[in-house]
Structure formats: C-alpha cells, structure tokens
Design a protein around this motif. Structure first.
Motif, PDB file in Angstrom:
ATOM      1  N   LYS A   1       0.914  -1.147  -0.016  1.00  0.00           N
ATOM      2  CA  LYS A   1      -0.060  -0.008  -0.058  1.00  0.00           C
ATOM      3  C   LYS A   1       0.894   1.373  -0.013  1.00  0.00           C
ATOM      4  O   LYS A   1       0.408   2.300  -0.509  1.00  0.00           O
ATOM      5  CB  LYS A   1      -0.956  -0.112   1.128  1.00  0.00           C
ATOM      6  N   SER A   2       1.951   0.978   0.628  1.00  0.00           N
ATOM      7  CA  SER A   2       2.789   2.293   0.771  1.00  0.00           C
ATOM      8  C   SER A   2       3.367   2.834  -0.751  1.00  0.00           C
ATOM      9  O   SER A   2       3.613   3.760  -1.134  1.00  0.00           O
ATOM     10  CB  SER A   2       3.971   2.222   1.563  1.00  0.00           C
ATOM     11  N   PHE A   3       3.465   1.707  -1.528  1.00  0.00           N
ATOM     12  CA  PHE A   3       3.773   2.066  -3.001  1.00  0.00           C
ATOM     13  C   PHE A   3       2.873   2.789  -3.650  1.00  0.00           C
ATOM     14  O   PHE A   3       3.019   3.519  -4.521  1.00  0.00           O
ATOM     15  CB  PHE A   3       4.379   0.722  -3.849  1.00  0.00           C
TER      16      PHE A   3
ATOM     17  N   ASP B   1       0.889   4.843  -2.187  1.00  0.00           N
ATOM     18  CA  ASP B   1       1.040   6.198  -1.567  1.00  0.00           C
ATOM     19  C   ASP B   1       2.156   6.959  -2.391  1.00  0.00           C
ATOM     20  O   ASP B   1       2.133   8.076  -2.814  1.00  0.00           O
ATOM     21  CB  ASP B   1       1.499   6.307  -0.090  1.00  0.00           C
ATOM     22  N   LEU B   2       3.386   6.288  -2.521  1.00  0.00           N
ATOM     23  CA  LEU B   2       4.504   6.866  -3.145  1.00  0.00           C
ATOM     24  C   LEU B   2       4.099   7.288  -4.644  1.00  0.00           C
ATOM     25  O   LEU B   2       4.166   8.379  -5.131  1.00  0.00           O
ATOM     26  CB  LEU B   2       5.524   5.980  -3.366  1.00  0.00           C
TER      27      LEU B   2
ATOM     28  N   GLY C   1       1.056   8.124  -5.631  1.00  0.00           N
ATOM     29  CA  GLY C   1       0.334   9.145  -5.425  1.00  0.00           C
ATOM     30  C   GLY C   1       1.007  10.524  -5.445  1.00  0.00           C
ATOM     31  O   GLY C   1       0.677  11.541  -5.941  1.00  0.00           O
TER      32      GLY C   1
ATOM     33  N   LEU D   1       2.130   9.682 -10.560  1.00  0.00           N
ATOM     34  CA  LEU D   1       2.384   9.128 -11.508  1.00  0.00           C
ATOM     35  C   LEU D   1       1.057   8.853 -12.472  1.00  0.00           C
ATOM     36  O   LEU D   1       0.047   8.571 -11.880  1.00  0.00           O
ATOM     37  CB  LEU D   1       2.939   7.723 -11.200  1.00  0.00           C
TER      38      LEU D   1
ATOM     39  N   GLN E   1       2.822   5.059 -15.750  1.00  0.00           N
ATOM     40  CA  GLN E   1       4.327   4.957 -15.372  1.00  0.00           C
ATOM     41  C   GLN E   1       3.836   4.249 -13.911  1.00  0.00           C
ATOM     42  O   GLN E   1       4.886   3.403 -13.508  1.00  0.00           O
ATOM     43  CB  GLN E   1       4.363   6.573 -14.614  1.00  0.00           C
TER      44      GLN E   1
ATOM     45  N   HIS F   1       6.642   1.370 -13.949  1.00  0.00           N
ATOM     46  CA  HIS F   1       7.767   1.557 -12.679  1.00  0.00           C
ATOM     47  C   HIS F   1       7.433   0.978 -11.523  1.00  0.00           C
ATOM     48  O   HIS F   1       8.528   0.580 -10.567  1.00  0.00           O
ATOM     49  CB  HIS F   1       7.717   2.891 -12.550  1.00  0.00           C
ATOM     50  N   VAL F   2       6.234   0.566 -11.094  1.00  0.00           N
ATOM     51  CA  VAL F   2       5.871   0.222  -9.625  1.00  0.00           C
ATOM     52  C   VAL F   2       5.329  -1.496  -9.854  1.00  0.00           C
ATOM     53  O   VAL F   2       5.704  -2.074  -9.134  1.00  0.00           O
ATOM     54  CB  VAL F   2       4.941   1.134  -8.906  1.00  0.00           C
TER      55      VAL F   2
ATOM     56  N   PRO G   1       7.673  -4.237 -11.833  1.00  0.00           N
ATOM     57  CA  PRO G   1       8.639  -4.616 -11.186  1.00  0.00           C
ATOM     58  C   PRO G   1       8.304  -5.402  -9.752  1.00  0.00           C
ATOM     59  O   PRO G   1       8.816  -6.500  -9.490  1.00  0.00           O
ATOM     60  CB  PRO G   1       9.573  -3.588 -11.019  1.00  0.00           C
ATOM     61  N   SER G   2       7.283  -4.926  -9.225  1.00  0.00           N
ATOM     62  CA  SER G   2       6.868  -5.720  -7.940  1.00  0.00           C
ATOM     63  C   SER G   2       6.237  -6.939  -8.269  1.00  0.00           C
ATOM     64  O   SER G   2       6.342  -7.796  -7.400  1.00  0.00           O
ATOM     65  CB  SER G   2       5.670  -4.926  -7.274  1.00  0.00           C
TER      66      SER G   2
ATOM     67  N   PHE H   1      15.307  -2.884 -14.488  1.00  0.00           N
ATOM     68  CA  PHE H   1      14.572  -2.080 -13.586  1.00  0.00           C
ATOM     69  C   PHE H   1      15.405  -1.246 -12.467  1.00  0.00           C
ATOM     70  O   PHE H   1      14.865  -0.517 -11.582  1.00  0.00           O
ATOM     71  CB  PHE H   1      13.364  -2.765 -12.959  1.00  0.00           C
ATOM     72  N   SER H   2      16.574  -1.935 -12.224  1.00  0.00           N
ATOM     73  CA  SER H   2      17.390  -1.370 -11.343  1.00  0.00           C
ATOM     74  C   SER H   2      17.733   0.088 -11.370  1.00  0.00           C
ATOM     75  O   SER H   2      17.954   0.599 -12.429  1.00  0.00           O
ATOM     76  CB  SER H   2      18.433  -2.081 -10.921  1.00  0.00           C
TER      77      SER H   2
END
Lengths: 248, 245
Positions: B143-145, B147-148, B150, B154, B158, B162-163, B166-167, B244-245
């Motif tokens: 969930k914090s991702f 927020d990030l 947000g 993005l 994106q 980007h999130v 890769p997760s 992705f790094s």
C-alpha cells in the motif's frame, strides 16, 4: 507557504462516521519548519496526507503557495518506501525519471543529493543492504529530487534507534538550512518537535484537533547545548503538559 | 560451484556404468551409459534426431510463449477490471482442474497430428501458473507504494511500468518456472498420444521396439532440454531485474 483553512476529515457517513480531524486553521510561512506533535489518533498523519493530496479533506481548503503544479510537495514516509529493485541512485532519481528530466541533468542532480544527505559510496547499493538511517537519507534525497518548495515528513525517524535519530535530526536541520524548504514534520516525540521546529503544533485525539500552535523562540542553529538550555526544557515541559491536558 | 555439481553428475554416471556389469543386468533392461551414448549418436546420424528435437523445442517454445503471453495480458486485464475475473474464474478453474491428459485426445482430434495440438496443450498448461502468479503480484502491491505513486502523481502507465510490473516480477518468474516444467510434460504427452515427429514420438517408438537405450537416451536429452529451459528463464529474470534497477 501553506494555508490551511477550516480543513476537516470525517470517515464514514451518518451514525457510523468518525471525525478524524475537527476543522483546523493554520498558516505556514515560506521556509518555516513546523513540527506537528500529538498522540496516536490525533489526526496528525491525516492532516499531512491531506496536504500531500493523498487524501481529500471532507471540508475546508488548502492553498499551497508554490508554482510546481505537477508535484508541489516532497513526501518522506515513515518506513522509507524505497523501491527494492532500484539502487540508492535509482531510487533518488525516480521522481526525475518519471517527469522527463534528461538523463545527464538527472545524473548531476543525483550526485548533488547523494552528497547533501551523505551517502557517497553507496550510490549502487540496494535498499536491503542499507541500515534504517541510510534508507531514510535516501528517502529524503528522493523527496528533494525535483526540488519541491515543501517537504512533508511523516514520523520519518521513528523506525531508527535513538543515537541514529539524533544524528539524523541534526542532518535534517542542516539540510533545511541549506535548501530553505518549508518543512512539515509529524512526530510523537515532544523533544524532537521542540528541537526541530520553528513552530510546534500540538494536537489531541478523540476527536483529532489542533490544541495550540507554539512559536519556538530557541536560538538558531540548534545544537547539543540547546537540549540543556532552560528555554528548551521549559518548552518541552509545557508541550508535555498541553498534551496530557489534551488527553483528558 | 559448477564443477561440484558436475562432480555429482559424473559420480552418478560412473555408478550406473559400474552397476550394469557388476550385477550382470541385461542390456534390454538397463543398457550402460556408453551404449546409451552410442545410441544417441546413432540416432543423430541415421534417424534425424536433430529434427525430432527441433519439433519438440518448437512446440514448447510457441506453446510456452502463447501461454505466458495470454497469462500476463489477462492478469493485467483482470487486475484492472475485477468483474471480468469473477466472470472467467469458473471457466479458468475448470480448464485447470481437468487432467491435461484428458484434453490431449480432443486436441488431436480437432487439430491433427502436427504441431498445433501440442502447442495448444503446452499453452493451456503454461497459462494458469503464470496468470495466477502475475495476478497476485499485481493485486497485492504494497500500500505504501500506492502512496508513493500518489505523491509523485504518476500516470496509470508509469505506475504500471515502474511500480506494479517490477513488484510482480519475482512472482511472475516463479510462476513461469512452474509453467516451464509443465510445458515440457505437456509437449511429450501430446507427442506420445499421437505424432509422427518429436522426442515423445521417439520415446513411443523406442517403447514399441523394446529399445531401452533409445528410451533412456530420450529421457536424458529431455532432462538436458529442461535444464536449458530453466537456465534461459533465470537469465531472462536477471536481465529484467537489471532493466529496472
């Protein structure tokens, strides 16, 4: 500059609604360092999330005096929230990469930020290889990456040990002085709030509300001596008293 | 590390080679490693073994590609539009719970003895593990991702690239690894049931002729093929992680 006008937040509707934040007013000037302190459930994190645009206020209005419309604020989360597959440099440049900043400009900016937060030599480390303090340094650098005028921090150092925490607080003051950002920092530590803030907002729970905003008259820059000065100890005592009082 | 694992393999072959003369095992039950090796060489020279291997590899390649591609795309769609997931879940589960061996004859009846029925069978078995792994990766994003994403405002694209992607990647590759072993099995089953080419066809021929050396040779070659498949997936995973790094 941040102007908060009659901002409130209610979760749920009708009988089951819970007031997370009673209507709140506050003006925060350019370059101020505001510490928000209060017990759990006082709505301090909710207020910060509303300012960040992560939650919408039920009523009231927030005005951010900044020209950056796309990303008006930088946000530092409680537990860093670094992307685990990216290196330190990759995490710091993430906001730049996602807003179309040219690679070379980004490289230079990352170099600057790494130096600012003291992470030289760790650019290519992955988050899992970092200590808690270093993770938060990375998160701070990321929040500063596209140079927002406002930096919001939600209990940024609550997950690191006390020694590291005191060091990070001094670093944060240095970064604040070097960058001139407007900072809003949420904490549950009265000592931290008094040490860092130019103003301290004391909040209380059930319902979450602002009790009082203190102007902190301690001399700048703050040092170890600040923590033993009578003015500081008086302020900490008063803040504690206000918080206890508010709990009743 | 590599040398040590080679040592284990060499030890096994040596034991096998020693056991055959020591226990006087007849060659129609268990031929020695040299005999099997000779047979493999013979099949390469005289029976176009390379062509048979190529057919099996192609079936696995296209089937696996089709299965994983459909799996990934449908997982993305299901994650975006959960209603579709509820509509399709019974159908997907039914296709997953029915024994694949039971589907094979049907596919052979419909699509003939060529490449097509095997490709479809491989695709069907590859689909499920990939789809479920990808879907759970996409649905249970920290969930914090969110927020990030947000805070950084993005765009949906994106956020995905980007999130979310890769997760989901580690789970996706775990699913693909499971799918890879199922894919090998499915291709061989398809060939065993009806084919005139492929390693499964060679296996069936070996069985009919009581040609144990050929059967064992095919098993060994299939093992190598599986190992190559697995290594390729590992390589791909590392490349994607670097990306992705």
């Amino acid at each position: 500059m941040i102007r908060i006008e009659q901002v409130s937040k209610t979760f749920g509707q009708g009988k089951n609604s819970v007031v997370a934040l009673a209507p709140l007013d506050q003006f925060i000037g350019e370059g101020e360092f505001i510490a928000i302190v209060g017990p759990s459930g006082c709505g301090k994190s909710t207020l910060l999330r509303i300012v960040a645009g992560l939650e919408t206020a039920t009523e009231g209005r927030i005005t951010l005096g900044t020209s950056q419309l796309k990303r008006p604020v930088g946000f530092v989360f409680q537990d860093a929230v670094l992307l685990p597959w990216k290196t330190v440099a990759g995490n710091i440049r993430f906001p730049l990469d996602t807003s179309g900043v040219p690679r070379k400009v980004g490289d230079r900016k990352v170099e600057e930020l790494v130096e600012l937060v003291g992470l030289q030599g760790f650019e290519n480390a992955l988050p899992k290889q970092l200590s808690g303090g270093m993770k938060q340094r990375t998160a701070i650098a990321r929040a500063l990456a596209d140079d927002p005028a406002i930096l919001l921090m939600d209990e940024p150092f609550s997950a690191v040990d006390l020694m590291t925490r005191e060091g990070l607080n001094d670093e944060l003051l240095r970064i604040w002085q070097a960058t001139g950002k407007t900072i809003l920092l949420v904490t549950h530590s009265v000592e931290e709030a008094a040490y860092l803030g130019t103003k301290v907002m004391v909040m209380s729970a059930r319902p979450g509300r602002l009790r009082k905003t203190y102007d902190v008259a301690l001399p700048s820059p703050r040092t170890e001596e600040t923590k033993t000065s009578a003015d500081y100890l008086d302020l900490v005592g008063e803040l504690k008293h206000m918080m206890r009082d508010a709990d009743r | 590390m590599f040398l040590r694992s080679l040592l284990g393999l060499a030890g096994f072959v040596a034991l096998w080679g020693a056991a055959v003369p020591v226990f006087n095992i007849p060659s129609y039950l268990l031929p020695g490693p040299i005999e099997v090796f000779d047979r493999i060489c013979f099949l390469f020279e005289r029976a176009e073994l390379a062509g048979h291997i190529q057919v099996t590899v192609l079936e696995i390649f296209w089937g696996f590609l089709l299965g994983t591609f459909t799996g990934i795309v449908s997982a993305i769609v299901f994650a975006r539009i959960p209603v579709l997931l509820r509509i399709f879940t019974p159908l997907i589960l039914l296709l997953q719970t029915v024994p694949k061996i039971a589907i094979a004859p049907l596919l052979l009846l419909w699509l003939g003895l060529g490449l097509a029925p095997k490709v479809v069978l491989v695709a069907i078995v590859s689909y499920f593990p990939v789809m479920t792994a990808m879907l759970s990766g996409l649905r249970y994003i920290d969930k914090s991702f969110t927020d990030l994403a947000g805070v950084l405002r993005l765009t949906p694209w994106q956020r995905f690239w980007h999130v979310e992607l890769p997760s989901a990647l580690p789970g996706l590759f775990a699913g693909a690894t499971v799918a890879s072993t199922l894919a090998m099995t499915a291709a061989v089953i398809g060939e065993l049931m009806g084919a005139n080419k492929g390693m499964g066809f060679m296996l069936a021929t070996g069985q009919e002729n009581a040609d144990t050396a050929t059967v064992i040779g095919m098993v060994i070659l299939l093992a190598f093929l599986g190992w190559a498949f697995f290594s390729m997936l590992e390589y791909l995973r590392k490349r994607m992680e670097d990306r992705f790094s």
